[in-house]
Design a protein around this motif. Structure first.
Motif, mmCIF file in Angstrom:
data_model
loop_
_atom_site.group_PDB
_atom_site.id
_atom_site.type_symbol
_atom_site.label_atom_id
_atom_site.label_comp_id
_atom_site.label_asym_id
_atom_site.label_seq_id
_atom_site.Cartn_x
_atom_site.Cartn_y
_atom_site.Cartn_z
ATOM 1 N N THR A 39 0.857 -1.183 0.000
ATOM 2 C CA THR A 39 0.000 0.000 0.000
ATOM 3 C C THR A 39 0.887 1.224 0.000
ATOM 4 N N ARG A 40 0.333 2.312 -0.468
ATOM 5 C CA ARG A 40 1.163 3.505 -0.639
ATOM 6 C C ARG A 40 1.028 4.444 0.536
ATOM 7 N N SER A 41 2.115 5.110 0.812
ATOM 8 C CA SER A 41 2.067 6.153 1.824
ATOM 9 C C SER A 41 1.519 7.414 1.182
ATOM 10 N N SER A 42 0.873 8.204 2.010
ATOM 11 C CA SER A 42 0.323 9.443 1.491
ATOM 12 C C SER A 42 0.640 10.535 2.493
ATOM 13 N N SER A 43 1.306 11.565 2.010
ATOM 14 C CA SER A 43 1.715 12.597 2.964
ATOM 15 C C SER A 43 0.532 13.457 3.375
ATOM 16 N N TRP A 50 -7.843 4.920 8.914
ATOM 17 C CA TRP A 50 -7.849 4.761 10.356
ATOM 18 C C TRP A 50 -6.453 4.435 10.866
ATOM 19 N N PHE A 51 -6.127 5.030 11.978
ATOM 20 C CA PHE A 51 -4.851 4.802 12.647
ATOM 21 C C PHE A 51 -3.660 5.205 11.776
ATOM 22 N N ASN A 52 -3.897 6.072 10.813
ATOM 23 C CA ASN A 52 -2.852 6.611 9.945
ATOM 24 C C ASN A 52 -2.089 5.518 9.213
ATOM 25 N N LEU A 53 -2.762 4.424 8.963
ATOM 26 C CA LEU A 53 -2.132 3.334 8.241
ATOM 27 C C LEU A 53 -2.961 3.025 7.001
ATOM 28 N N ALA A 54 -2.247 2.778 5.898
ATOM 29 C CA ALA A 54 -2.947 2.444 4.666
ATOM 30 C C ALA A 54 -3.230 0.951 4.664
ATOM 31 N N ILE A 55 -4.395 0.592 5.172
ATOM 32 C CA ILE A 55 -4.822 -0.814 5.162
ATOM 33 C C ILE A 55 -6.092 -0.877 4.335
ATOM 34 N N GLY B 35 3.069 9.130 9.864
ATOM 35 C CA GLY B 35 2.805 9.886 8.653
ATOM 36 C C GLY B 35 3.331 11.306 8.815
ATOM 37 N N LYS B 36 3.350 12.018 7.699
ATOM 38 C CA LYS B 36 3.844 13.398 7.752
ATOM 39 C C LYS B 36 2.864 14.267 8.550
ATOM 40 N N PHE B 37 3.441 15.110 9.372
ATOM 41 C CA PHE B 37 2.593 16.008 10.160
ATOM 42 C C PHE B 37 2.220 17.216 9.322
ATOM 43 N N HIS B 38 0.973 17.603 9.453
ATOM 44 C CA HIS B 38 0.519 18.853 8.834
ATOM 45 C C HIS B 38 -0.072 19.719 9.923
ATOM 46 N N TYR B 39 0.663 20.735 10.255
ATOM 47 C CA TYR B 39 0.204 21.587 11.351
ATOM 48 C C TYR B 39 -0.838 22.569 10.855
ATOM 49 N N VAL B 50 0.631 6.141 6.472
ATOM 50 C CA VAL B 50 1.818 5.329 6.216
ATOM 51 C C VAL B 50 1.386 4.055 5.502
ATOM 52 N N GLY B 51 1.958 3.824 4.349
ATOM 53 C CA GLY B 51 1.689 2.576 3.638
ATOM 54 C C GLY B 51 2.749 1.554 3.991
ATOM 55 N N THR B 52 2.440 0.294 3.750
ATOM 56 C CA THR B 52 3.408 -0.753 4.058
ATOM 57 C C THR B 52 3.539 -1.684 2.860
ATOM 58 N N GLN B 53 4.658 -2.361 2.791
ATOM 59 C CA GLN B 53 4.775 -3.377 1.749
ATOM 60 C C GLN B 53 5.619 -4.534 2.219
ATOM 61 N N ASP B 54 5.292 -5.681 1.667
ATOM 62 C CA ASP B 54 6.013 -6.905 2.000
ATOM 63 C C ASP B 54 7.250 -7.010 1.130
#
Lengths: 549, 218
Positions: A39-43, A50-55, B35-39, B50-54
């Motif tokens: 999954t992609r991160s998004s700034s 939810w929970f700031n995670l791309a699930i 994730g990036k903070f946006h104030y 935050v995305g993740t990958q295997d």
């Protein structure tokens, strides 16, 4: 347990726990689909993650989870469990893991809900992502396919660990304290398979033992009193008739044994998707990877020809591929039973043997059976039955003909030129009056001796038998030349015609004696020059040899 | 405040060094990245996703999860590559370690430079073994995979203790706590260093450092 929590915080906490439970199920199920997740991160925050995670949310999984929860939340004595099990192609199943989301009494009243609890739940989900790749079932699920599939089941209530066998291990993913109690996420996993998980899963007696025990110790899920059977309500009836769980399970098992594999596949998945709100979801075993693929499978059904020529329905190999991913745009290959267990491969061999003996007055035409096996993508269902009948005969024909076969290198009085022009195999063994060089197989290699001998035999037999090409020898009379894999009446230029036209190619120039004699003399003359050149390059050769050492 | 320190040890074959180190470092950073903070106004902020990958390892029967950030991955691969080369060139018995240190910056007044105060240090000690036969290598693949599974469980256990984490900073101080230089994720400020240990078990660099400190102390 006193609650100092205000109502807004309480609402927030309940919401967090609910979505945490749903995301937990998503992470676990997606980790067992058999493919890598990305999954992609998004700034920029979208507000929906939810929970700031791309699930990603697989809708069917969310649906199952919501149904199992039925508006409740994990509480003391009421845990949400995700059971991961393995089901083989023969229908045996075994529990691999139980993931439990529990709540205990230990409260942390000081903690801030909207900030600390939320962030800790996010951290716990990250831990879950890491841990789901680390248990033995992960490697098994990555290899699922035609031999076994991984299933999941969500239930709510008391945790049942009986099905994991003896000596199961537990790993704690993490805990988060809240004013209402401490949320705990853990996994209990079977270890009996651990030594097998890194290799291909195969049915061995210990596994069968476990499965038998499994069914003895733990009765069929639907009869367990733990599951909330109050779910057979018609409140959510959308007008579709739902089969009860037992029926759908029965459908699964019976359809595997009686229907062709392709139909099995579609029956299972269709049964699932036609019942969007199944009656008792906590006992419905859902195939992991079939979720996103119903339309893919149904569209490819037409091109899929089960070439299973099995004697009995129970002998069908399990060709179902549930190997899945989240991306439905990639059609998944359906496993052709031809690649499985060698059922359709067998007819090819007798076909060869039978074809090799065409000249033996055999009128058997294995073309139908062999044709079907060779082209499993054909939609001609009639050939299936033909080939299944025809399978018996090649064997018989094969048996009898081999006894009568006369070799191509029978000693016959023929002159040298004709002999070499015959392209018979092992020409060097035939008596001839050639010069040394021509008889030397290194200089004058026998014509393609390493091709399949049955084919060769037919060609050369045809040649020596004086077929329609007009050879000089009529020792063998060809009555009916019917090569395998061909049908004479379909194409004007078919295989038989090809054989006849090209079975006597022009003789190679190097085979003729005169040219051979000339080249021999030339070779002898050029030898000294060649030797001189080689001697000059001796050092290069030595260096080369040294590099090889 | 004390810096907590965690030590992990792995024994791997030469070609497994990179993947083993990346697996451990990425697993730690997965937990230590947001994730990036946006104030926004009034001191509130929103957090990116935050995305993740295997990632499947080629030389180890193991899959790990990392944050979907190519920048972060490149930075880690670079330093792990340097470590691997240093290990190979050291010619010793193949002992080395990498340290992933999370720190906070504390602004000091002139003329003193900013202080870096570590609050968590992860040390991974690596022992490189040489194997002779293909069968041994195959067994090593599986064994190292299992070992890394244990390491991941250990890492998660530590993360789960919910011990000290820097406070969420205000906008003016975010760079003292987080690495805001990446485009898509925001890990805590970290630095990675490595040492190659010689046969005596002491690292060359620490010996030199000790000498210098001793002379200065006089």
């Amino acid at each position: 347990m006193e609650t100092d929590i205000n109502s807004q915080d309480r609402k927030d906490l309940d919401k967090f726990i609910k979505f945490f439970a749903l995301k937990t199920v998503q992470v676990i199920v997606q980790a067992r689909l058999g493919e890598k997740i990305c999954t992609r991160s998004s700034s920029s925050p979208t507000g929906s993650d939810w929970f700031n995670l791309a699930i990603k949310d697989i809708p069917e999984v969310t649906h199952e989870a919501k149904k199992a929860l039925a508006g409740q939340l994990p509480a003391i004595g009421r845990s949400m469990c995700v059971e991961i099990s393995l089901k083989t192609s023969e229908g045996d199943s075994m529990e691999l893991e139980i993931w439990c989301l529990e709540m205990n009494e230990k409260c942390d009243k000081e903690i801030k809900i909207s900030y600390t609890v939320y962030n800790r739940l996010s951290l716990l989900l990250k831990s879950l992502l890491a841990i789901t790749r680390v248990t033995p079932a992960y490697r098994l699920s990555r290899k699922q396919g035609h031999e076994y599939v991984i299933l999941y089941r969500i239930y709510f209530g008391e945790v049942q660990l009986n099905g994991l066998g003896e000596g199961f291990q537990t790993v704690r993913v993490g805990t988060v304290g809240t004013p209402m109690g401490t949320i705990t996420l853990s996994c209990a996993y079977r270890i009996n398979l651990a030594f097998m998980s890194t290799r291909q899963f195969e049915r061995t007696p210990p596994i069968m033992g476990i499965i038998i025990d499994h069914f003895v110790d733990r009765p069929y899920p639907s009869s367990s009193p733990m599951h909330p059977c109050n779910y057979r309500t018609t409140g959510e009836d959308t007008g579709v008739t739902y089969p009860s769980v037992e029926d759908s399970q029965e459908v699964c098992t019976t359809s595997f044994s009686t229907s062709p594999p392709s139909q099995c596949v579609f029956t299972v998945t269709k049964a699932h998707f036609q019942t969007p709100t199944p009656v008792v979801t906590d006992t419905l075993r859902v195939p992991m990877a079939g979720l996103a693929f119903s339309h893919q499978l149904s569209s490819s059904r037409l091109s899929y020809q089960p070439a299973a020529l099995g004697v009995g329905s129970a002998d069908l190999a399990y060709p179902v591929v549930f190997a899945a991913g989240l991306n439905t745009t990639h059609p998944h290959q359906l496993m052709v039973p031809g690649k499985e267990g060698g059922v359709p491969l067998a007819p090819n061999q007798p076909a060869h043997g039978a074809q090799a003996d065409q000249e033996r007055l055999a009128t058997y035409t294995p073309s139908d059976g062999a044709h079907c096996a060779a082209t499993p993508s054909s939609e001609d269902t009639e050939t299936v039955s033909n080939s299944s009948e025809g399978r018996a005969s090649p064997h018989d024909v094969l048996e009898t003909i081999f006894a009568r076969k006369v070799g191509a290198f029978v000693n016959k009085p023929i002159n040298q030129v004709t002999l070499t022009s015959l392209d018979i195999p092992f020409a060097m063994f035939a008596p001839k009056n050639l010069e040394l060089e021509d008889a030397d197989p290194m200089v004058n290699p026998p014509d393609s001796p390493d091709t399949e001998s049955p084919l060769q035999g037919s060609l050369h037999s045809d040649g020596s038998s004086g077929g329609s090409s007009g050879n000089t020898h009529d020792d063998f009379v060809m009555i009916d030349f019917k090569p395998a894999f061909s049908k004479d009446d379909i194409l004007p230029m078919d295989l038989g015609t090809f054989y006849r036209e090209f079975q006597n190619p022009p003789q190679l120039s190097s085979l003729s004696i005169d040219i051979g004699a000339q080249s021999m003399a030339e070779d002898l003359d050029s030898l000294p020059e060649k030797l001189a050149v080689h001697e000059k390059n001796v050092r290069e050769f030595d260096a080369f040899v040294e590099t090889l050492q | 405040m004390n810096c907590r320190s965690e030590v992990l040890e792995v024994s791997v074959e030469g070609r497994q060094v990179e993947e083993a180190m990346l697996a451990v470092l990425h697993t730690v950073l997965l937990h230590r990245s947001t994730g990036k903070f946006h104030y926004k106004k009034e001191g509130t902020y929103s957090i990116g996703t935050v995305g993740t990958q295997d990632v499947d390892c080629d030389f180890i029967d193991f899959t790990y999860v990392r944050v979907s950030s190519d920048e972060l991955d490149r930075a880690l691969r670079k330093v792990v590559g340097e470590f691997k080369d240093a290990l190979r060139n050291s010619g010793g018995d193949g002992l080395g370690q990498m340290s992933l240190e999370f720190y906070q910056k504390k602004k000091s007044r002139w003329p003193f430079s900013d202080e870096c105060i570590p609050w968590e240090v992860w040390t991974v000690k690596v022992h490189v073994v040489a194997l002779a036969t293909e069968q041994e290598r195959q067994i090593c693949r599986e064994k190292v995979g299992e070992k890394l599974c244990e390491k991941v469980i250990n890492i998660v256990e530590v993360m789960n203790r919910h011990e000290y984490l820097p406070k969420m900073p205000m906008q003016s101080e975010v760079d003292n706590v987080f690495d805001t230089g990446l485009r898509d994720v925001q890990p805590y400020l970290y630095k990675i260093s490595f040492q190659i240990t010689d046969a005596l078990g002491t690292s060359v660099t620490t010996t030199m450092r000790r000498l210098i400190k001793d002379t200065l102390a006089l």
